[in-house]
Design a protein around this motif. Structure first.
Motif, short mmCIF file in Angstrom:
data_model
loop_
_atom_site.label_atom_id
_atom_site.label_comp_id
_atom_site.label_asym_id
_atom_site.label_seq_id
_atom_site.Cartn_x
_atom_site.Cartn_y
_atom_site.Cartn_z
N UNK A 40 0.88 -1.18 0.00
CA UNK A 40 0.00 0.00 0.00
C UNK A 40 0.91 1.22 0.00
N UNK A 41 1.58 1.42 -1.16
CA UNK A 41 2.71 2.36 -1.18
C UNK A 41 2.28 3.83 -1.23
N UNK A 42 0.95 4.07 -1.30
CA UNK A 42 0.47 5.43 -1.11
C UNK A 42 0.50 5.86 0.35
N UNK A 43 0.61 4.87 1.25
CA UNK A 43 0.48 5.14 2.69
C UNK A 43 1.74 4.85 3.50
N UNK A 44 2.64 4.06 2.92
CA UNK A 44 3.83 3.62 3.67
C UNK A 44 4.97 3.45 2.68
N UNK A 45 6.21 3.44 3.15
CA UNK A 45 7.34 3.34 2.23
C UNK A 45 7.28 2.06 1.39
N UNK A 87 7.72 -1.24 -0.83
CA UNK A 87 8.58 -2.43 -0.68
C UNK A 87 9.21 -2.54 0.70
N UNK A 88 8.38 -2.33 1.73
CA UNK A 88 8.76 -2.69 3.09
C UNK A 88 7.72 -3.69 3.58
N UNK A 89 8.08 -4.47 4.59
CA UNK A 89 7.10 -5.40 5.17
C UNK A 89 5.88 -4.61 5.63
N UNK A 90 6.11 -3.40 6.14
CA UNK A 90 5.00 -2.55 6.60
C UNK A 90 4.04 -2.22 5.47
N UNK A 91 4.56 -1.84 4.30
CA UNK A 91 3.65 -1.48 3.20
C UNK A 91 2.93 -2.72 2.68
N UNK A 92 3.59 -3.86 2.68
CA UNK A 92 2.91 -5.09 2.24
C UNK A 92 1.80 -5.47 3.23
N UNK A 93 2.09 -5.32 4.55
CA UNK A 93 1.05 -5.63 5.55
C UNK A 93 -0.16 -4.71 5.39
N UNK A 94 0.11 -3.44 5.11
CA UNK A 94 -1.00 -2.52 4.90
C UNK A 94 -1.81 -2.91 3.67
N UNK A 95 -1.13 -3.41 2.65
CA UNK A 95 -1.83 -3.89 1.46
C UNK A 95 -2.80 -5.02 1.81
N UNK A 132 7.38 5.54 12.99
CA UNK A 132 7.84 4.14 12.90
C UNK A 132 8.35 3.76 11.50
N UNK A 133 8.12 4.61 10.53
CA UNK A 133 8.67 4.31 9.19
C UNK A 133 10.18 4.54 9.14
N UNK A 134 10.68 5.43 9.97
CA UNK A 134 12.12 5.71 9.97
C UNK A 134 12.86 4.45 10.39
N UNK A 135 13.85 4.08 9.61
CA UNK A 135 14.68 2.91 9.96
C UNK A 135 14.15 1.58 9.46
N UNK A 136 13.05 1.57 8.73
CA UNK A 136 12.59 0.30 8.15
C UNK A 136 13.66 -0.25 7.22
N UNK A 137 13.72 -1.59 7.15
CA UNK A 137 14.76 -2.26 6.37
C UNK A 137 14.26 -2.73 5.02
N UNK A 138 15.19 -2.88 4.10
CA UNK A 138 14.90 -3.50 2.80
C UNK A 138 14.68 -4.99 3.02
N UNK A 139 13.51 -5.53 2.65
CA UNK A 139 13.29 -6.96 2.86
C UNK A 139 13.89 -7.83 1.76
N UNK A 140 14.33 -9.02 2.16
CA UNK A 140 14.67 -10.03 1.15
C UNK A 140 13.40 -10.75 0.74
N UNK A 141 13.46 -11.44 -0.40
CA UNK A 141 12.31 -12.25 -0.81
C UNK A 141 12.06 -13.35 0.22
N UNK A 142 13.13 -13.90 0.77
CA UNK A 142 12.99 -14.90 1.85
C UNK A 142 12.12 -14.35 2.99
#
Ligand code: G3P
Ligand code: CA
Length: 263
Positions: free
Chosen positions: A21-26, A28-36, A102-112
């Motif tokens: 849900x990349x309109x709302x969160x950074x 390609x982060x786990x956070x944006x995928x969870x929001x999706x 809480x978006x500050x410091x989010x990490x780049x996720x691996x596909x794993x």
């Protein structure tokens, strides 16, 4: 009634959470995928790049600069180096009205990590980005899909590169594929184009701003799916639904669900 028919048809239109849900969160982060997922997107869209040490990560660009505090090419950095980076603060700076501490410091996720987090029954729509830069990317993707026993009935793999998709098809013909297109002028598609794509793919993903009703109906009548990208305004969503698209990519999966429910 006609409207009941329309709404039951609407349920079949795939709502693809573009970069989460990349309109709302950074993106390609786990956070944006969870929001999706929370916004009831049907699919999580993931762009893949590959690190210097051959790890698949979720990132749109070939370079680190836009979406992290790093610089340079992904292919010149190890996963350990990329894991040091902040993949969220850029969003807070660029979109202050959507910023969250809480978006500050989010990490780049691996596909794993994505597969571990969302599991084998989530719906993934995965793009091989710049496959010419990353030899072995298709094999690496398929290895992870098999390792995590990802459901191939629902998995979709997309690329702008026909060669990458044909390679995926040759490696495992059970993986469903979508050919992305990028038109820079009003789009037209002919039977030869459609038949070429049909040799390996089940759908086409064109940019939404150059297609028209005729294009959509030609593709749909051929039996191919059509998922335009990237559709963020409700008016455009409704227009594409009226033309007969079978899904679309959006940064705002909540908006698309509202349109599909007739709100
Ligand atoms: O994959 C569909 C759409 O995401 C293609 O464009 O540049 O956002 O990956 P891009
Ligand atoms: Ca993409």
């Amino acid at each position: 009634s006609l409207s009941a028919g329309a709404s039951s048809h609407n349920k079949d239109i795939l709502n693809v959470a573009h970069r989460g849900a990349s309109g709302y969160a950074p993106e390609h982060t786990i956070t944006s995928y969870k929001m999706g997922e929370q916004m009831h997107g049907d699919y999580i869209e993931i762009d893949l790049q590959m690190t210097k040490d051959g790890q698949l990560i979720a990132m749109h660009d070939e370079t680190l600069d836009r979406t992290t505090n790093g610089t340079g090419q992904v292919k010149d950095h190890t996963l350990a180096e990329i894991k040091q980076l902040d993949a969220g603060s850029w969003f807070n700076e660029k979109y202050p009205q959507m910023a969250k501490p809480e978006y500050a410091g989010l990490k780049v996720p691996t596909l794993d990590e994505v597969f571990k987090t969302f599991g084998k029954n989530a719906n993934y729509y995965i793009e091989t980005k710049s496959p010419e830069v990353y030899p072995g990317m298709e094999e690496a993707l398929l290895e992870k899909v098999n390792k995590y026993d990802i459901d191939k009935e629902t998995l979709l793999v997309q690329s702008f590169s026909p060669a990458s998709l044909i390679k995926m098809h040759d490696l495992d013909s059970s993986v469903k594929l979508v050919q992305l297109m990028e038109y820079t002028s009003p789009a037209a598609i002919n039977d030869a184009d459609i038949n070429a794509v049909k040799q390996y793919a089940m759908g086409i993903g064109p940019n939404s701003d150059m297609i028209d009703k005729e294009y959509v109906q030609k593709v749909v009548n051929s039996g191919l799916e059509i998922h335009p990208y990237t559709v963020n305004e409700k008016e455009e969503m409704q227009k594409l639904i009226d033309w007969g698209v079978t899904g679309m990519f959006t940064n705002f999966p909540d908006r698309l669900n509202e349109v599909l429910k007739g709100k």
